[in-house]
Motif scaffolding. Structure first.
Motif, PDB file in Angstrom:
ATOM      1  N   PRO A   1       0.775  -1.289   0.065  1.00 25.71           N
ATOM      2  CA  PRO A   1       0.069   0.053  -0.078  1.00 25.71           C
ATOM      3  C   PRO A   1       0.900   1.354   0.054  1.00 25.71           C
ATOM      4  CG  PRO A   1      -0.785  -1.611   1.649  1.00 25.71           C
ATOM      5  CD  PRO A   1       0.617  -2.052   1.385  1.00 25.71           C
ATOM      6  N   VAL A   2       0.457   2.237  -0.732  1.00 26.05           N
ATOM      7  CA  VAL A   2       1.100   3.560  -0.961  1.00 26.05           C
ATOM      8  C   VAL A   2       1.155   4.175   0.650  1.00 26.05           C
ATOM      9  CG1 VAL A   2       1.343   5.870  -1.919  1.00 26.05           C
ATOM     10  CG2 VAL A   2       0.638   3.856  -3.496  1.00 26.05           C
ATOM     11  N   PRO A   3       2.268   4.330   1.253  1.00 24.93           N
ATOM     12  CA  PRO A   3       2.218   5.280   2.617  1.00 24.93           C
ATOM     13  C   PRO A   3       1.450   6.550   2.165  1.00 24.93           C
ATOM     14  CG  PRO A   3       4.492   5.105   1.513  1.00 24.93           C
ATOM     15  CD  PRO A   3       3.651   4.272   0.651  1.00 24.93           C
ATOM     16  N   SER A   4       1.222   7.246   3.399  1.00 28.05           N
ATOM     17  CA  SER A   4       0.778   8.458   3.540  1.00 28.05           C
ATOM     18  C   SER A   4       1.805   9.491   3.191  1.00 28.05           C
ATOM     19  CB  SER A   4       0.229   8.687   4.793  1.00 28.05           C
ATOM     20  OG  SER A   4       1.199   8.860   5.895  1.00 28.05           O
ATOM     21  N   ARG A   5       1.429  10.766   3.068  1.00 31.96           N
ATOM     22  CA  ARG A   5       2.600  11.635   2.704  1.00 31.96           C
ATOM     23  C   ARG A   5       3.453  12.236   3.655  1.00 31.96           C
ATOM     24  NH1 ARG A   5       1.194  17.617  -0.582  1.00 31.96           N
ATOM     25  NH2 ARG A   5       3.602  18.301  -0.087  1.00 31.96           N
TER      26      ARG A   5
ATOM     27  N   PHE B   1       6.087   6.458  -4.671  1.00 29.96           N
ATOM     28  CA  PHE B   1       4.734   6.324  -4.953  1.00 29.96           C
ATOM     29  C   PHE B   1       4.413   4.702  -5.710  1.00 29.96           C
ATOM     30  CE2 PHE B   1       5.790  10.460  -4.544  1.00 29.96           C
ATOM     31  CZ  PHE B   1       4.644  11.314  -3.947  1.00 29.96           C
ATOM     32  N   ASN B   2       5.045   4.165  -5.836  1.00 31.28           N
ATOM     33  CA  ASN B   2       5.054   2.659  -6.371  1.00 31.28           C
ATOM     34  C   ASN B   2       3.898   2.828  -7.689  1.00 31.28           C
ATOM     35  OD1 ASN B   2       6.299   1.711  -4.078  1.00 31.28           O
ATOM     36  ND2 ASN B   2       4.496   1.490  -3.075  1.00 31.28           N
ATOM     37  N   CYS B   3       4.344   3.967  -8.506  1.00 30.32           N
ATOM     38  CA  CYS B   3       3.313   3.883  -9.710  1.00 30.32           C
ATOM     39  C   CYS B   3       4.385   4.881 -10.811  1.00 30.32           C
ATOM     40  CB  CYS B   3       2.310   4.585  -9.537  1.00 30.32           C
ATOM     41  SG  CYS B   3       2.181   6.300  -8.964  1.00 30.32           S
ATOM     42  N   ALA B   4       3.711   4.738 -11.930  1.00 30.66           N
ATOM     43  CA  ALA B   4       4.209   5.775 -12.941  1.00 30.66           C
ATOM     44  C   ALA B   4       3.054   6.435 -13.832  1.00 30.66           C
ATOM     45  CB  ALA B   4       4.749   4.973 -14.119  1.00 30.66           C
ATOM     46  N   GLY B   5       3.332   7.358 -14.689  1.00 28.52           N
ATOM     47  CA  GLY B   5       2.224   7.798 -15.214  1.00 28.52           C
ATOM     48  C   GLY B   5       2.194   9.503 -14.740  1.00 28.52           C
ATOM     49  N   GLU B   6       0.997  10.201 -14.976  1.00 27.42           N
ATOM     50  CA  GLU B   6       0.782  11.460 -14.704  1.00 27.42           C
ATOM     51  C   GLU B   6       0.740  11.482 -13.159  1.00 27.42           C
ATOM     52  OE1 GLU B   6       0.736  14.039 -16.611  1.00 27.42           O
ATOM     53  OE2 GLU B   6       1.219  12.839 -18.311  1.00 27.42           O
ATOM     54  N   PRO B   7       1.425  12.376 -12.426  1.00 32.13           N
ATOM     55  CA  PRO B   7       1.499  12.586 -11.053  1.00 32.13           C
ATOM     56  C   PRO B   7       0.059  12.960 -10.642  1.00 32.13           C
ATOM     57  CG  PRO B   7       2.824  14.382 -11.862  1.00 32.13           C
ATOM     58  CD  PRO B   7       2.487  13.634 -13.101  1.00 32.13           C
ATOM     59  N   GLY B   8      -0.594  13.983 -11.125  1.00 35.99           N
ATOM     60  CA  GLY B   8      -1.930  14.250 -10.799  1.00 35.99           C
ATOM     61  C   GLY B   8      -1.817  15.260  -9.289  1.00 35.99           C
ATOM     62  N   ASP B   9      -2.523  14.978  -8.658  1.00 29.85           N
ATOM     63  CA  ASP B   9      -2.240  15.563  -7.058  1.00 29.85           C
ATOM     64  C   ASP B   9      -1.016  15.483  -6.376  1.00 29.85           C
ATOM     65  OD1 ASP B   9      -4.969  16.518  -7.569  1.00 29.85           O
ATOM     66  OD2 ASP B   9      -5.828  14.665  -6.381  1.00 29.85           O
TER      67      ASP B   9
ATOM     68  N   PRO C   1      13.597   2.314  -1.938  1.00 32.12           N
ATOM     69  CA  PRO C   1      12.399   2.259  -1.148  1.00 32.12           C
ATOM     70  C   PRO C   1      11.539   1.442  -1.902  1.00 32.12           C
ATOM     71  CG  PRO C   1      12.804   4.483  -1.204  1.00 32.12           C
ATOM     72  CD  PRO C   1      13.920   3.759  -2.277  1.00 32.12           C
ATOM     73  N   SER C   2      11.414   1.455  -3.081  1.00 35.78           N
ATOM     74  CA  SER C   2      10.271   0.669  -3.787  1.00 35.78           C
ATOM     75  C   SER C   2      10.875  -0.711  -4.272  1.00 35.78           C
ATOM     76  CB  SER C   2       9.838   1.428  -4.975  1.00 35.78           C
ATOM     77  OG  SER C   2       8.611   1.037  -5.730  1.00 35.78           O
ATOM     78  N   ALA C   3      11.912  -1.416  -3.953  1.00 33.16           N
ATOM     79  CA  ALA C   3      12.429  -2.552  -4.736  1.00 33.16           C
ATOM     80  C   ALA C   3      11.523  -3.655  -4.138  1.00 33.16           C
ATOM     81  CB  ALA C   3      13.926  -2.693  -4.244  1.00 33.16           C
ATOM     82  N   HIS C   4      10.227  -3.681  -4.410  1.00 33.64           N
ATOM     83  CA  HIS C   4       9.816  -4.926  -4.132  1.00 33.64           C
ATOM     84  C   HIS C   4       9.383  -6.006  -5.071  1.00 33.64           C
ATOM     85  CE1 HIS C   4       8.656  -2.792  -0.490  1.00 33.64           C
ATOM     86  NE2 HIS C   4       8.068  -1.639  -1.545  1.00 33.64           N
ATOM     87  N   LYS C   5       9.674  -7.271  -5.020  1.00 37.28           N
ATOM     88  CA  LYS C   5       9.745  -8.187  -6.101  1.00 37.28           C
ATOM     89  C   LYS C   5       8.348  -8.686  -6.419  1.00 37.28           C
ATOM     90  CE  LYS C   5      14.490 -10.368  -5.608  1.00 37.28           C
ATOM     91  NZ  LYS C   5      15.153 -11.212  -5.257  1.00 37.28           N
TER      92      LYS C   5
END
Length: 224
Positions: free
Chosen positions: A80-84, A131-139, A218-222
């Motif tokens: 899960p994405v951590p809080s800010r 953030f564990n993602c790619a693409g438009e950052p949005g908010d 931080p995001s190196a999850h297999k």
């Protein structure tokens, strides 16, 4: 033990060439066997051992290698994405343990020239890492800009605006490039020595790695 003579060099290169083209030749030959048996086409007498090797190589490619390649391309399962506040705390913790920020960027951007690592490239990398993602950052764009500003302070220079040609290594998002090894090659590894035999099952499929993969993120999850 193999020495460095020209004859032995030619022998080794010939073996490599044979193992490299064994699978495509086996697939073509197996297709010919199927067609000849189906339509009664005359064919020359070929030893049974060669037929078995060709069929085994073909089955290994289509039944093992291709499905396993597709399996490895599945999307990674991220936590899960951590809080800010949690992301900020994690960023600050990582920030403190980067002894050489230029080398850090160089490794994660696969040795790309500094002038090609621009602001959008760094944002893309941080977006994956925190953030564990790619693409438009949005908010999340404002927060990403904050992290890029902090990294500029760390490296002591401003990143050029826009996007350069550099590509960062994003372990859980990048496709896995598979390099096929023939069944005969795997069998040779199993019989060469106890050491190579132990590692042979994992050597059949080779996914090229970069030195950057040894640097923590931080995001190196297999994928699970």
């Amino acid at each position: 033990m193999i020495n460095n003579s020209r004859l032995e060099y030619i022998f080794i290169r010939s073996c490599i060439l044979f193992l490299h083209y064994l699978t495509p030749v086996s697939i073509i030959y197996t297709a010919f066997l199927i067609v000849s048996y189906s339509f009664g086409i005359p064919r020359p007498h070929i030893p049974l051992a060669i037929n078995l090797i060709a069929v085994a190589e073909t089955l290994f490619y289509f039944v093992v290698f291709l499905p396993y390649s597709a399996y490895l391309q599945r999307a990674a399962v991220h936590p899960p994405v951590p809080s800010r506040p949690e992301r900020k705390a994690l960023f600050e913790k990582c920030y403190k343990f980067i002894p050489d920020p230029d080398t850090y960027l160089d490794r994660w951007f696969l040795g790309a020239p500094q002038e090609e690592i621009k602001r959008e490239n760094v944002k893309e990398f941080i977006q994956w890492a925190f953030f564990n993602c790619a693409g438009e950052p949005g908010d999340d764009d404002e927060e990403l800009e904050e992290y890029v500003d902090a990294y500029e302070t760390l490296v002591g220079r401003k990143f050029e605006p826009g996007r350069g040609k550099a590509e960062s290594l994003r372990l859980t998002l990048d496709p896995i490039d598979m390099l096929h090894r023939s069944l005969a090659c795997a069998s040779a590894l199993l019989t060469c020595s106890p050491t190579s035999g132990c590692s042979a099952p994992g050597s059949i499929f080779t996914a090229p790695r970069s030195p950057a993969s040894s640097h923590c993120s931080p995001s190196a999850h297999k994928p699970s």
